[in-house]
Design an enzyme around this catalytic site. Structure first.
Site, PDB file in Angstrom:
ATOM      1  CE  LYS A 116      -8.680   4.375  12.296  1.00  0.00           C
ATOM      2  NZ  LYS A 116      -8.570   5.276  11.155  1.00  0.00           N
ATOM      3  CE1 TYR A 165      -9.151   0.766  12.216  1.00  0.00           C
ATOM      4  CE2 TYR A 165     -10.675   0.708  14.084  1.00  0.00           C
ATOM      5  CZ  TYR A 165     -10.362   1.131  12.805  1.00  0.00           C
ATOM      6  OH  TYR A 165     -11.246   1.934  12.110  1.00  0.00           O
TER       7      TYR A 165
HETATM    8  P1  NDP Z   1     -12.260   0.740   3.181  1.00  0.00           P
HETATM    9  O1  NDP Z   1     -11.365  -0.418   3.437  1.00  0.00           O
HETATM   10  O2  NDP Z   1     -13.585   0.522   2.525  1.00  0.00           O
HETATM   11  O3  NDP Z   1     -11.475   1.874   2.358  1.00  0.00           O
HETATM   12  C1  NDP Z   1     -10.202   2.310   2.759  1.00  0.00           C
HETATM   13  C2  NDP Z   1      -9.451   2.787   1.555  1.00  0.00           C
HETATM   14  O4  NDP Z   1      -8.103   3.134   1.965  1.00  0.00           O
HETATM   15  C3  NDP Z   1      -9.313   1.685   0.509  1.00  0.00           C
HETATM   16  O5  NDP Z   1      -9.485   2.196  -0.786  1.00  0.00           O
HETATM   17  C4  NDP Z   1      -7.895   1.212   0.754  1.00  0.00           C
HETATM   18  O6  NDP Z   1      -7.282   0.572  -0.351  1.00  0.00           O
HETATM   19  C5  NDP Z   1      -7.190   2.502   1.096  1.00  0.00           C
HETATM   20  N1  NDP Z   1      -5.895   2.238   1.701  1.00  0.00           N
HETATM   21  C6  NDP Z   1      -5.532   1.184   2.488  1.00  0.00           C
HETATM   22  N2  NDP Z   1      -4.248   1.260   2.798  1.00  0.00           N
HETATM   23  C7  NDP Z   1      -3.757   2.353   2.177  1.00  0.00           C
HETATM   24  C8  NDP Z   1      -2.483   2.958   2.105  1.00  0.00           C
HETATM   25  N3  NDP Z   1      -1.413   2.419   2.729  1.00  0.00           N
HETATM   26  N4  NDP Z   1      -2.320   4.094   1.383  1.00  0.00           N
HETATM   27  C9  NDP Z   1      -3.369   4.633   0.726  1.00  0.00           C
HETATM   28  N5  NDP Z   1      -4.609   4.124   0.767  1.00  0.00           N
HETATM   29  C10 NDP Z   1      -4.807   2.993   1.474  1.00  0.00           C
HETATM   30  O7  NDP Z   1     -12.436   1.438   4.597  1.00  0.00           O
HETATM   31  P2  NDP Z   1     -13.585   2.408   5.171  1.00  0.00           P
HETATM   32  O8  NDP Z   1     -14.091   3.305   4.115  1.00  0.00           O
HETATM   33  O9  NDP Z   1     -14.517   1.599   5.969  1.00  0.00           O
HETATM   34  O10 NDP Z   1     -12.701   3.227   6.224  1.00  0.00           O
HETATM   35  C11 NDP Z   1     -12.168   4.514   5.961  1.00  0.00           C
HETATM   36  C12 NDP Z   1     -11.622   5.062   7.264  1.00  0.00           C
HETATM   37  O11 NDP Z   1     -12.651   5.094   8.248  1.00  0.00           O
HETATM   38  C13 NDP Z   1     -10.495   4.210   7.851  1.00  0.00           C
HETATM   39  O12 NDP Z   1      -9.524   5.051   8.434  1.00  0.00           O
HETATM   40  C14 NDP Z   1     -11.212   3.411   8.927  1.00  0.00           C
HETATM   41  O13 NDP Z   1     -10.347   3.008   9.953  1.00  0.00           O
HETATM   42  C15 NDP Z   1     -12.226   4.432   9.414  1.00  0.00           C
HETATM   43  N6  NDP Z   1     -13.358   3.845  10.093  1.00  0.00           N
HETATM   44  C16 NDP Z   1     -14.222   3.000   9.440  1.00  0.00           C
HETATM   45  C17 NDP Z   1     -15.299   2.461  10.134  1.00  0.00           C
HETATM   46  C18 NDP Z   1     -16.298   1.571   9.484  1.00  0.00           C
HETATM   47  O14 NDP Z   1     -17.195   1.104  10.202  1.00  0.00           O
HETATM   48  N7  NDP Z   1     -16.223   1.298   8.202  1.00  0.00           N
HETATM   49  C19 NDP Z   1     -15.509   2.744  11.563  1.00  0.00           C
HETATM   50  C20 NDP Z   1     -14.538   3.624  12.134  1.00  0.00           C
HETATM   51  C21 NDP Z   1     -13.509   4.151  11.407  1.00  0.00           C
HETATM   52  P3  NDP Z   1      -7.379  -1.068  -0.455  1.00  0.00           P
HETATM   53  O15 NDP Z   1      -8.448  -1.308  -1.439  1.00  0.00           O
HETATM   54  O16 NDP Z   1      -6.039  -1.491  -0.911  1.00  0.00           O
HETATM   55  O17 NDP Z   1      -7.652  -1.595   0.917  1.00  0.00           O
END
Ligand code: NDP
Length: 248
Positions: free
Chosen positions: A159, A155
Site C-alpha cells: 500500500k 500489505y
Molecule cells: P474484500 O476482500 O471484501 O473485496 C475485495 C475484492 O477484490 C473481492 O471481491 C476479491 O475477490 C477481489 N480480488 C481479490 N484478488 C483479486 C484479483 N487478483 N483480481 C481481481 N479481483 C480480486 O476487500 P475490501 O472491500 O475490504 O477491500 C477493498 C480494497 O480496500 C482493498 O484494496 C483493501 O486493501 C482496501 N482496504 C480495505 C480496508 C478495510 O478495512 N476493509 C482498509 C484499508 C484498505 P475474492 O472474493 O476472490 O477475494
C-alpha cells in the site's frame, strides 16, 4: 443531473465490499460501469445494483496481477463503452503474519495483486485517458501504507507502494489532464476485516476518534469526489478515510 453523467468508470475487485459500494456510488452519480473481479459470476449482485441506478454495466473476469488479462479487459471495456474516464484500482488482499513467519509466497501474492495489479491497470487505462486528454485514476491504498502495522509487512509495503505509484503517475500524466489520487481507508466493515478476532476489533475501535468503524460507502463517497470534476485541481494526493485515526 449527476456529477458523472456521460462518464465511464472501471472498478476492480467490484464483487463485494468497498469495490461494490464504489461501483454503485459512481453509477448513482450517472456513470456507466465496467466491473471486474476474479470471476464474472460474482459480479452479478453489483451489476444488478448498477442497473437499478439506471446505468449500463459490463462484467469482466480478471486477475489484476496478470498482465495479459488486464490488457484484454481494458481493450474490451474500451471497445464496449468507447472510453474510460475513471479507473478505480480497488482489488486487494491481505495475507497477514509476522515477518519471521512470512513466506515468500505470502509476500509475492500481496505485492502482485495490490501493487502490480494497480500498475498494470493504470498503465493500460492511462493510454486511453491520455488520448482522451482527460481521466481520473483513484487507487485504494490503506492507512497501513502510511503508518505500518505489525503482522502486515507485505500489505503495508504494497500500500505504501500504491501511494508512491499514485504520486508518480500524477506527475507524469498531469500534462495530459489525467489525475491520480489515492484513498487510504482505515478500518472499514467488509469481509476483509470481519475475519479479524473480536479482541483486535475492540482495540482498533478504541483508536478511532469518531468511535465507529467505517462503512464501504464512507470510502465510496470520497472516491466519487476524486473521480469527478469537483476535484479538478486535485492530483497526487492521499485522502485518509479513517475516522481520524491518522491525521498527517
Ligand atoms: P474484500 O476482500 O471484501 O473485496 C475485495 C475484492 O477484490 C473481492 O471481491 C476479491 O475477490 C477481489 N480480488 C481479490 N484478488 C483479486 C484479483 N487478483 N483480481 C481481481 N479481483 C480480486 O476487500 P475490501 O472491500 O475490504 O477491500 C477493498 C480494497 O480496500 C482493498 O484494496 C483493501 O486493501 C482496501 N482496504 C480495505 C480496508 C478495510 O478495512 N476493509 C482498509 C484499508 C484498505 P475474492 O472474493 O476472490 O477475494
Amino acid at each position: 443531473m449527476g456529477s458523472l453523467d456521460g462518464r465511464v468508470a472501471l472498478v476492480t475487485g467490484a464483487a463485494r465490499g468497498i469495490g461494490q459500494a464504489i461501483a454503485v456510488r459512481l453509477a448513482s452519480a450517472g456513470a456507466d460501469i465496467a466491473l471486474c473481479d476474479l470471476d464474472a459470476a460474482w459480479l452479478e449482485e453489483t451489476a444488478g445494483k448498477v442497473r437499478e441506478a439506471g446505468r449500463r454495466v459490463e462484467c469482466f473476469a480478471c486477475d489484476v496481477s496478470q498482465a495479459a488479462q488486464v490488457a484484454e479487459v481494458v481493450d474490451k471495456a474500451g471497445a464496449a463503452f468507447g472510453r474510460i474516464d475513471v479507473l478505480v484500482n480497488n482489488a486487494g488482499i491481505t495475507k497477514d503474519t509476522f515477518l519471521a513467519r512470512m513466506s515468500e509466497a505470502d509476500w509475492d501474492a500481496v505485492l502482485d495483486i495490490n501493487l502490480k495489479g494497480t500498475f498494470l491497470f493504470t498503465k493500460a487505462v492511462s493510454r486511453l485517458m491520455m488520448k482522451q486528454r482527460s481521466g481520473s485514476i483513484v487507487n485504494i491504498a490503506s492507512i497501513i501504507g502510511l503508518i505500518g502495522n505489525a503482522g502486515q509487512c507485505n500489505y503495508a509495503a504494497s500500500k505504501a507502494g500504491v501511494i508512491a505509484l499514485t504520486k508518480s503517475v500524477a506527475k507524469e500524466l498531469a500534462s495530459r489532464n489525467v489525475r491520480a489520487n489515492a484513498v487510504a481507508p482505515g478500518f472499514i466493515r467488509t469481509k476483509m476485516t470481519e475475519k479479524l478476532p473480536e479482541d483486535i476489533q475492540k482495540k482498533m475501535l478504541e483508536q478511532i476518534p469518531l468511535a465507529r468503524f467505517g462503512e464501504p460507502d464512507d470510502v465510496a463517497r470520497v472516491v466519487l469526489f476524486l473521480a469527478g470534476d469537483d476535484s479538478a485541481y486535485v492530483t497526487g494526493q492521499v485522502v485518509s478515510v479513517c475516522g481520524g485515526m491518522v491525521t498527517a
